[in-house]
Design a protein around this motif. Sequence first.
Motif: not given
Length: 384
Positions: A253-276
């Motif tokens: 009942k409390n599963f929120n699809e937006d949490n997965l969708i938001n993490s999908f975009s934030r991963k790009e930022e973390l990946y770019e930081l780690l790639s340095k």
Amino acid sequence: MIVDSSLDEVKKRENALSIIKNIVETEGRSSLFDLTGLSGGFIASPSEISLLETYVGPAIFEEALQEAGIQHMGGEKVIALNRTSSGILATILTLVNKGSNVVHYLAELPAHPSIPRSCKLVGADYSETDVFDEFSIPENTSLVVVTGSTMDHKVIDEEEFKKVIEMAHERDIPVMVDDASGARLRTVIFNQAKACDLGADISITSTDKLMPGPRGGLMAGRQELIDKIKVKVNQFGLEAQPPAVLAMLNGIKNFNEDNLINSFSRKEELYELLSKKFDNFEKTPTGVMISPEGLCNEIDAKHDLSDTDLAFVFSFILLKDYGIITIPPVSMPGASATIRFDLSTKDAFNLDLNDLNKKIESSFDKLQSVIANEEKCREIVFTS
């Protein structure tokens, strides 16, 4: 090797839990950051908890779970289980004959160990492949298995998914889908259909993966098969108990699809930081990961550790020094040693990604400083 057996994996896990307990007791829960994607939860109101009696609980919450579970998973009926592995075992005990074949298709090897282990228990011949052109169904096959999303979040191609189901059904062979995280990952991030809607006879998900539910399993599928499997579930005590059923219901009942969708975009930022600094981190649908082999490729210092031992030592440094929980320290025997930083968890919402990147870099530097000393590495993994 440092972690060289299933017993070592159990001891490693016990030590990780002891470290987690110590952090909570001395620094508070806010000092822990569960980035496993398996953090789950137990949502329940006081009035609901008062109903968690042996027979009252199932009478009330199992009926409600039928409606919510079918909406979440598809199918005609659901069963609540104490683990996803329990559902896999019960299905194989029910449908697979000794000496028959079980064939498994997945996006990337290996399969979750509960599947071949269950086949071994019943004396079935088991085979798996991640090459679609090599997948075939031999004579005397009693079950076809498909994994929707692997332990490292590799997601199956939907067209191949449908073709495997069609191949099995042309020969009247049932299809079981291990959709532990895929029931949400495939459907939300990749816009795939629910496994049962694609024609699967049985689909099983983990109710703590990418959702705020308890560690447990939920099986959906054709009513005729669910009823047969439920007999085995009850015979061997594999069913979820009332508290878990309640938590599953509220988790859905409390599963929120937006949490997965938001993490999908934030991963790009973390990946770019780690790639340095790193070359071997990979993106996942909800974060980033580094495999044991990838971690080994990042190492400059000389050492005699195996790739998996490197992953265990690195992940324990992250836990001990920064309270960052990844899967390797707390995993069950046979699980993947890939280190994932999942950004869909509630702890990840409060993390500054620049700070997380610095902690990962610092932990890696410490790993390089200790790996020449195997005894020190053993101490990191096995002592609090």
